[in-house]
Scaffold this motif. Structure first.
Motif, mmCIF file in Angstrom:
data_model
loop_
_atom_site.group_PDB
_atom_site.id
_atom_site.type_symbol
_atom_site.label_atom_id
_atom_site.label_comp_id
_atom_site.label_asym_id
_atom_site.label_seq_id
_atom_site.Cartn_x
_atom_site.Cartn_y
_atom_site.Cartn_z
ATOM 1 N N LEU A 139 0.831 -1.096 0.060
ATOM 2 C CA LEU A 139 0.220 0.122 0.061
ATOM 3 C C LEU A 139 0.970 1.151 -0.008
ATOM 4 O O LEU A 139 0.637 2.205 -0.718
ATOM 5 C CB LEU A 139 -1.109 -0.182 1.244
ATOM 6 N N SER A 140 1.836 1.253 0.744
ATOM 7 C CA SER A 140 2.622 2.450 0.848
ATOM 8 C C SER A 140 3.348 2.680 -0.438
ATOM 9 O O SER A 140 3.527 3.855 -0.918
ATOM 10 C CB SER A 140 3.742 2.381 1.926
ATOM 11 N N ARG A 141 4.039 1.468 -1.111
ATOM 12 C CA ARG A 141 4.654 1.689 -2.338
ATOM 13 C C ARG A 141 3.739 2.201 -3.179
ATOM 14 O O ARG A 141 3.829 2.971 -4.143
ATOM 15 C CB ARG A 141 5.188 0.365 -2.903
ATOM 16 N N ARG A 142 2.548 1.876 -3.449
ATOM 17 C CA ARG A 142 1.472 2.092 -4.312
ATOM 18 C C ARG A 142 1.231 3.602 -4.191
ATOM 19 O O ARG A 142 0.750 4.326 -5.258
ATOM 20 C CB ARG A 142 0.150 1.363 -3.958
ATOM 21 N N LEU A 143 0.903 4.207 -3.011
ATOM 22 C CA LEU A 143 0.602 5.583 -2.658
ATOM 23 C C LEU A 143 1.666 6.521 -3.037
ATOM 24 O O LEU A 143 1.319 7.440 -3.605
ATOM 25 C CB LEU A 143 0.013 5.666 -1.159
ATOM 26 N N SER A 144 3.052 5.984 -2.998
ATOM 27 C CA SER A 144 4.007 6.764 -3.250
ATOM 28 C C SER A 144 4.220 7.035 -4.874
ATOM 29 O O SER A 144 5.168 7.865 -5.212
ATOM 30 C CB SER A 144 5.375 6.492 -2.421
ATOM 31 N N LYS A 145 4.042 6.037 -5.549
ATOM 32 C CA LYS A 145 4.244 5.746 -6.898
ATOM 33 C C LYS A 145 3.326 6.774 -7.864
ATOM 34 O O LYS A 145 3.879 7.401 -8.824
ATOM 35 C CB LYS A 145 4.033 4.373 -7.545
#
Length: 144
Positions: free
Chosen positions: A115-121
């Motif tokens: 989730l954190s990777r997805r939101l930062s991308k």
């Protein structure tokens, strides 16, 4: 152009500001007062301000509508997922509960990282879903 004389009384602090501005800009105090009166009396500036405020309010309204729609989509998706999960997941036997709890903790950690990777991308799932829905609606409308 002929000028008329007026006498007005202003607050001492305002008078000091006019003097300072006139000195800084190296212009007569009359010119500053004329510009201030013209600005105050100009109907165009009031209309321009009102138009700018209306545009900002329109943008805020559209933004709020998008947020409400996204929130509705998120709530509905979560509700459907929970209903499906509760319907299809059988209860665990007591002897496998601690192993399942450990596995669940591991999976949750992976979920949070993803989730954190997805939101930062970049674009979020909700935005992608919104675009897909809008495209589907346009396609349906154009076929009608």
């Amino acid at each position: 152009m002929k000028k008329a004389k007026i006498t007005a009384y202003v607050d001492a602090a305002l008078f000091d500001e006019i003097n300072e501005l006139a000195a800084r800009r190296r212009v007569p105090k009359t010119q500053i007062i004329e510009a201030a009166l013209a600005s105050f009396l100009s109907p165009d500036s009031a209309e321009q301000s009102e138009a700018a405020i209306v545009r900002r309010l329109d943008r805020l309204t559209r933004s709020l509508e998008r947020l409400e729609r996204d929130q509705e989509i998120t709530t509905e998706a979560l509700a459907l997922f929970v209903r499906f999960w509760l319907t299809t997941t059988p209860p665990l036997p007591d002897d496998t509960y601690s192993a399942a709890k450990a596995k669940g903790k591991e999976r949750y950690g992976g979920f949070v990282k993803t989730l954190s990777r997805r939101l930062s991308k970049g674009p979020t799932f909700a935005k992608e879903l919104s675009r897909e829905i809008e495209n589907d609606l346009r396609a349906t409308e154009s076929q009608s």
